[in-house]
Design a protein around this motif. Structure first.
Motif, PDB file in Angstrom:
ATOM      1  N   ALA A   1       0.832  -1.201   0.000  1.00 16.49           N
ATOM      2  CA  ALA A   1       0.000   0.000   0.000  1.00 16.49           C
ATOM      3  C   ALA A   1       0.866   1.251   0.000  1.00 16.49           C
ATOM      4  N   ALA A   2       1.911   1.252   0.827  1.00 17.81           N
ATOM      5  CA  ALA A   2       2.792   2.416   0.901  1.00 17.81           C
ATOM      6  C   ALA A   2       3.486   2.653  -0.424  1.00 17.81           C
ATOM      7  N   ALA A   3       3.968   1.549  -1.056  1.00 10.74           N
ATOM      8  CA  ALA A   3       4.652   1.676  -2.351  1.00 10.74           C
ATOM      9  C   ALA A   3       3.690   2.190  -3.415  1.00 10.74           C
ATOM     10  N   ALA A   4       2.448   1.663  -3.394  1.00 14.48           N
ATOM     11  CA  ALA A   4       1.472   2.114  -4.387  1.00 14.48           C
ATOM     12  C   ALA A   4       1.149   3.591  -4.200  1.00 14.48           C
ATOM     13  N   GLY A   5       1.000   4.009  -2.934  1.00 13.98           N
ATOM     14  CA  GLY A   5       0.728   5.417  -2.647  1.00 13.98           C
ATOM     15  C   GLY A   5       1.845   6.309  -3.151  1.00 13.98           C
ATOM     16  N   LEU A   6       3.090   5.893  -2.859  1.00 16.81           N
ATOM     17  CA  LEU A   6       4.247   6.679  -3.290  1.00 16.81           C
ATOM     18  C   LEU A   6       4.313   6.751  -4.806  1.00 16.81           C
ATOM     19  N   ALA A   7       4.032   5.602  -5.454  1.00 14.17           N
ATOM     20  CA  ALA A   7       4.053   5.570  -6.919  1.00 14.17           C
ATOM     21  C   ALA A   7       3.034   6.555  -7.483  1.00 14.17           C
TER      22      ALA A   7
ATOM     23  N   ARG B   1       2.893  16.681 -13.576  1.00 19.87           N
ATOM     24  CA  ARG B   1       2.788  18.125 -13.312  1.00 19.87           C
ATOM     25  C   ARG B   1       4.016  18.903 -13.754  1.00 19.87           C
ATOM     26  N   ILE B   2       5.195  18.251 -13.691  1.00 21.60           N
ATOM     27  CA  ILE B   2       6.425  18.983 -14.012  1.00 21.60           C
ATOM     28  C   ILE B   2       6.394  19.485 -15.451  1.00 21.60           C
ATOM     29  N   GLY B   3       5.932  18.628 -16.345  1.00 26.56           N
ATOM     30  CA  GLY B   3       5.898  19.039 -17.744  1.00 26.56           C
ATOM     31  C   GLY B   3       7.291  19.155 -18.319  1.00 26.56           C
ATOM     32  N   ASP B   4       7.427  19.912 -19.386  1.00 28.37           N
ATOM     33  CA  ASP B   4       8.713  19.998 -20.058  1.00 28.37           C
ATOM     34  C   ASP B   4       9.470  21.287 -19.731  1.00 28.37           C
ATOM     35  N   GLY B   5       8.962  22.060 -18.805  1.00 28.62           N
ATOM     36  CA  GLY B   5       9.565  23.367 -18.536  1.00 28.62           C
ATOM     37  C   GLY B   5      10.954  23.281 -17.946  1.00 28.62           C
ATOM     38  N   GLY B   6      11.281  22.169 -17.249  1.00 28.54           N
ATOM     39  CA  GLY B   6      12.599  22.025 -16.664  1.00 28.54           C
ATOM     40  C   GLY B   6      12.718  22.641 -15.285  1.00 28.54           C
ATOM     41  N   GLY B   7      11.610  23.031 -14.686  1.00 26.08           N
ATOM     42  CA  GLY B   7      11.637  23.522 -13.309  1.00 26.08           C
ATOM     43  C   GLY B   7      12.446  24.788 -13.155  1.00 26.08           C
TER      44      GLY B   7
ATOM     45  N   VAL C   1       1.864   9.282  -6.062  1.00 27.44           N
ATOM     46  CA  VAL C   1       2.352  10.649  -5.843  1.00 27.44           C
ATOM     47  C   VAL C   1       3.411  11.001  -6.881  1.00 27.44           C
ATOM     48  N   LEU C   2       4.340  10.051  -7.135  1.00 31.69           N
ATOM     49  CA  LEU C   2       5.430  10.316  -8.074  1.00 31.69           C
ATOM     50  C   LEU C   2       4.904  10.504  -9.489  1.00 31.69           C
ATOM     51  N   VAL C   3       3.929   9.668  -9.876  1.00 32.33           N
ATOM     52  CA  VAL C   3       3.365   9.798 -11.224  1.00 32.33           C
ATOM     53  C   VAL C   3       2.713  11.170 -11.379  1.00 32.33           C
ATOM     54  N   THR C   4       1.945  11.586 -10.345  1.00 28.64           N
ATOM     55  CA  THR C   4       1.325  12.921 -10.410  1.00 28.64           C
ATOM     56  C   THR C   4       2.402  13.992 -10.541  1.00 28.64           C
ATOM     57  N   ALA C   5       3.499  13.823  -9.788  1.00 29.95           N
ATOM     58  CA  ALA C   5       4.569  14.825  -9.835  1.00 29.95           C
ATOM     59  C   ALA C   5       5.165  14.906 -11.237  1.00 29.95           C
TER      60      ALA C   5
END
Lengths: 345, 89
Positions: A119-125, A134-140, A127-131
């Protein structure tokens, strides 16, 4: 990107997945440890392919180099008879649960632990996928950091971010390591670091190796530390190499810290955190912000702080190991009364 | 030339995958450890090839770190095996 590079990246991804799976599900913990070491290597290669040589360097030093030794030594200390895994399970620390799942499928608590971990790994995954989305191609903040590079005192953007722009994070990271070390020694006592085993006489091969390799480790550490100014390198990698030199000497029966006074050891452990703090507060005096180095001295301050941090990280890494390796000789400890057999084969 | 380096890299990665058999089958812990060492050596070769292929000289330093730390694992293993032998009745 040509098809060969695609093939390599796909292959690396598959290899990493297989290695991770095998590390979790291997028959014996010893196999798991070997697979985990290989996984560290694969991760380093993956970071290289992601054009992040700084992270690859850290992964090489910590993931593949140091962790293998810590895992092997933990196995020796916490190893138990292969038949009594269910009973021996109760004696292990909760923190050991992750590595123990491979052999304790019969234990009723293992199922719950595994579900929780999944469950913890799935939750983290998630969150990471959403991140990532969201980042997109701008390069932060890459461009902003590159623009400020001139006043940072160093030429390598990663070092500039870690030690200057976001020095606060690095300071706290050194603090986290220090806390981890304190935790270990609160649980296990100080004796492993300051006392240590009587030096056994190392064989001719080992003493030859130590004479050759210890200076090489220290030299490489200094090289990486100095290199951090303009290329991938820096305090963490250098610190791990210093710690590795200590571990090497310890393995050969030269407990380095036993020759230092306890005060010196404590100084070594706290030097990094303290130096950060001193320069951070000193920056407040002329009216700057915390950890905001004056532009003129920034390069020198960063080198000083990094050196101090590397020494502390070296001591801390060594302390982790010294704690483990001090746990086989003393009969007063409960864990150590068990016969020490590796549970592989 | 880059494709040549890349092809060699892929070959070496496949080598790592193939040598996983030895970790699973063993039969002795020493065999498994030797495989880990082989992973390390192959990984260093891959890093050096990638340093050329990707034109990233910093990767040579990664190789250096791998190389100086690789031997620690062996010493740790040997010391463990030795102490096991001496404590056995």
């Amino acid at each position: 990107m040509n098809p060969l590079e695609h093939a390599l990246d796909t292959l690396l991804c598959l290899l990493l997945l297989v290695l991770a799976w095998k590390a979790l599900r291997a028959e014996h913990l010893y196999q798991s440890a070997i697979f985990f070491i290989a996984f560290g290597l694969g991760m380093a290669l993956a970071w290289v392919r992601l054009a992040a040589p700084d992270v690859a360097l850290a992964e090489a030093a910590i993931g593949a180099g140091l962790l293998g030794v810590l895992l092997l030594d933990s196995l020796r200390v916490f190893s138990r008879p292969p038949n009594g895994s269910g009973k021996a399970r109760q004696n292990t620390d909760p923190g050991d649960a992750e590595t123990a799942t491979a052999t304790t499928s019969r234990h009723p608590g293992a199922r719950a632990t595994r579900l929780l971990a999944t469950a913890a790994a799935a939750g983290l995954a998630a969150v990471l996928v959403t991140a990532i989305v969201r980042i997109g191609d701008g390069g932060g903040l890459t461009e902003e950091a590159a623009g400020q590079l001139e006043g940072s005192g160093v030429e390598h953007p990663v070092t500039a971010v870690l030690l200057n722009f976001r020095g606060y994070d690095t300071w706290l990271e050194v603090g986290v390591l220090f806390l981890a070390m304190l935790g270990i020694y609160c649980a296990g006592g100080w004796v492993g670091l300051t006392g240590g085993r009587e030096p056994d006489s190392p064989g001719p091969l080992l003493s030859w190796l130590i004479r050759g390799l210890t200076p090489l480790l220290i030299l490489t550490a200094a090289y990486l530390l100095w290199l951090g100014k303009e290329a991938p390198g820096g305090a963490f990698q250098a610190g791990v190499l210093i710690g590795a030199a200590g571990i090497l000497l310890r393995l050969a029966g030269y407990p380095l810290t036993a020759h230092l006074s306890p005060g010196m050891v404590k100084l070594g452990l706290t030097l990094g955190f303290g130096t950060f703090l001193v320069f951070g507060i000193a920056a407040l005096i002329p009216g700057g912000a915390f950890l905001e180095y004056p532009e003129y001295w920034a390069g020198e301050i960063i080198l000083l702080v990094e050196t101090a941090a590397a020494i502390s990280i070296g001591f801390t890494v060594f302390a982790f190991f010294a704690y483990l390796s001090s746990r086989d000789g003393s009969p007063s400890e409960e864990h150590n009364s068990k016969p020490s057999t590796t549970n592989s084969d | 030339m880059n494709s040549f380096y890349m092809a060699l890299t892929i070959f070496l990665v496949l080598n790592i995958a193939a040598s996983m058999v030895r970790v699973i089958r063993g039969p002795t812990p020493a065999d498994r450890l030797m495989t880990a060492q082989l992973f390390g050596t192959t990984g260093m070769a891959i890093l050096l090839l990638l340093a050329e292929a990707m034109e990233e000289p910093a990767l040579r330093n990664v190789t250096l770190v791998f190389a100086v730390l690789a031997v620690l694992l062996v010493i740790c293993f040997v010391q463990t095996a030795e102490s096991k032998e001496t404590t056995k009745p």
